[in-house]
Every structure is written in C-alpha cells, then in structure tokens.
Write a protein that holds these residues in place. Sequence first.
Motif, PDB file in Angstrom:
ATOM      1  N   LYS A  70       0.807  -1.211   0.000  1.00  0.00           N
ATOM      2  CA  LYS A  70       0.000   0.000   0.000  1.00  0.00           C
ATOM      3  C   LYS A  70       0.849   1.274   0.000  1.00  0.00           C
ATOM      4  N   HIS A 103     -10.413   5.698  -5.769  1.00  0.00           N
ATOM      5  CA  HIS A 103      -9.731   5.129  -6.922  1.00  0.00           C
ATOM      6  C   HIS A 103      -9.397   6.182  -7.972  1.00  0.00           C
ATOM      7  N   ASP A 117      -8.796   0.203   2.149  1.00  0.00           N
ATOM      8  CA  ASP A 117      -9.872  -0.143   1.244  1.00  0.00           C
ATOM      9  C   ASP A 117     -10.785   1.039   0.953  1.00  0.00           C
ATOM     10  N   GLN A 131      -9.760   4.019   0.359  1.00  0.00           N
ATOM     11  CA  GLN A 131      -9.085   5.019  -0.465  1.00  0.00           C
ATOM     12  C   GLN A 131      -9.804   5.179  -1.796  1.00  0.00           C
TER      13      GLN A 131
END
Length: 260
Positions: free
Chosen positions: A96, A176, A172, A174
């Motif tokens: 990440k 896109h 998760d 975050q």
Amino acid sequence: MTKQIDFSTFSSIKIGPVVDVEVIDTIAAYPDVTLLGGANNLLIAPNPPKLAMLGKNFDFIHEDESHLYIGGATMSGKILSYAKRHDIAHFELMQKLPGTLGGMVKMNAGLKEWEIFNHLIAMRTEHGWIQKKDITYGYRKTHFEGIVFEAKFEKIKGFDTSLLAMFRQFRDNQPHLPSAGSCFKNPDHRYAGKLLDDVGLKGATVGNMAFSQSHANFLVNLGGGTYEEAITLIEEAKRRVFEKYGIDLELEIKILGHKI
C-alpha cells in the motif's frame, strides 16, 4: 542524460507540465536539483525547480546472510514481490506504499505504526553510509542531507500473509481516482480527514479537483484538474481548520514550485 516527463500522465495525481528531468547514474553530489521518486505524493507547479531522478543503476535488490540492500530507484512493488518470493518479513506494507525506495525512506513512509525506519539499518548517500541512529526522523519525516542511493535493512525470515491482508483492509476506503495520497499529515491525537469533514470539505470541489467523498484527506482529480484548483482547495482547507480548531495542517504531499 535527461528524460522528458509529462507529469499529467507520470504523476499519480495526473497534474503537471512537461519537463526535462536529469537522470542520475552515479553516486555524487547534485546540489542544484530536486530529486523525484515515483511521483506518487507530488504536486508539480507549472514552473518547477530543476528536477532529477535516479537511473537504472540504482534499481536493485541484493542480500547477504543477514541483510537486504535495496537501490533508491527500486519500486515498492518489486520489493514486495521479492520479499514474498524469498520469505522475508517486514516488507508487507509495500503493498500500500507506491513509489521508490529512496522516496519512501526520505519521508519515512508507512501505515500507522508500521514504517520504513522500523527495520532500516543504514542508508547510503553521496556522503557515504549513514547509520539509522545518526538520522533524525519521525512521523512521515526525516532530516538529513543528500540523496538516498541505497538502503540496508534487516533480513528476517517469515513473510506474513495475514499482515498483508490487514494492510489491504487499512486502505480499502481510499478513492480510486487519481490522487497524491493523503493530503495532510495527521496532527497529534487527531485525524486530518475528520478535521476536513468537520469543516465541511468532504466532497468539496473546485473545478475538477475535490476532497474525496469517501475519504476527505484525499485530494482527487476528477478529470482534467489543474494545479491552481488543487492549490485553492489546499489553502481553503488550511484556512478553515485553523480558524475552527487553531490547528495548522501540515502537508503530507510535496508541492514542487510553490510554498503554502
């Protein structure tokens, strides 16, 4: 040697001019340049300072019986794959943390309490090898002179797939859309995203830039966003949070060519 880079496609936030960037292939002092990593936490102004990046000579991973040596130009994805393939622990967080090793060391990148410096032993700059104990560092920051050409880490067996899964869940939420990662550092005992939400900036837009609706501390490009729109949102966030809480938000993204 120079390389022409279009930062509207190269940088993670998809903003920036087309610039000639010097490619560094030898260990030496480069006092008049600003070094780039993977451009994953950068916002580039229309007229940036002279830029440089490490070349392929510094894209490597070597190991001996007890240490791992990683070049400053090595991407996090390559480091993660190597650690997983060779069953080496403490690099799971690379999943990440997009970018180059040198950039991650420079900002002491991490996820909560897991950070690059936890298992760093030393780093090599143009001044030679510097031991971790001689480096001033803290939460998402370091203070040292020079370029990270190489770093030395502990080599401990036991790649942890459960830790990998946990780190995947950490982010998760975050967005896109293109962004430069977390916009502001978390102040002591506070969360920057919560502060931005509290002052009404979650989902706020200026032109084609916005603070994400899913995570307020992510400045995202909705498509065709500009540097000026990004700066307007950043300055508004700092103003509102300071007026309401007396907190001067510190940037986590790095802006090249403009002072906030």
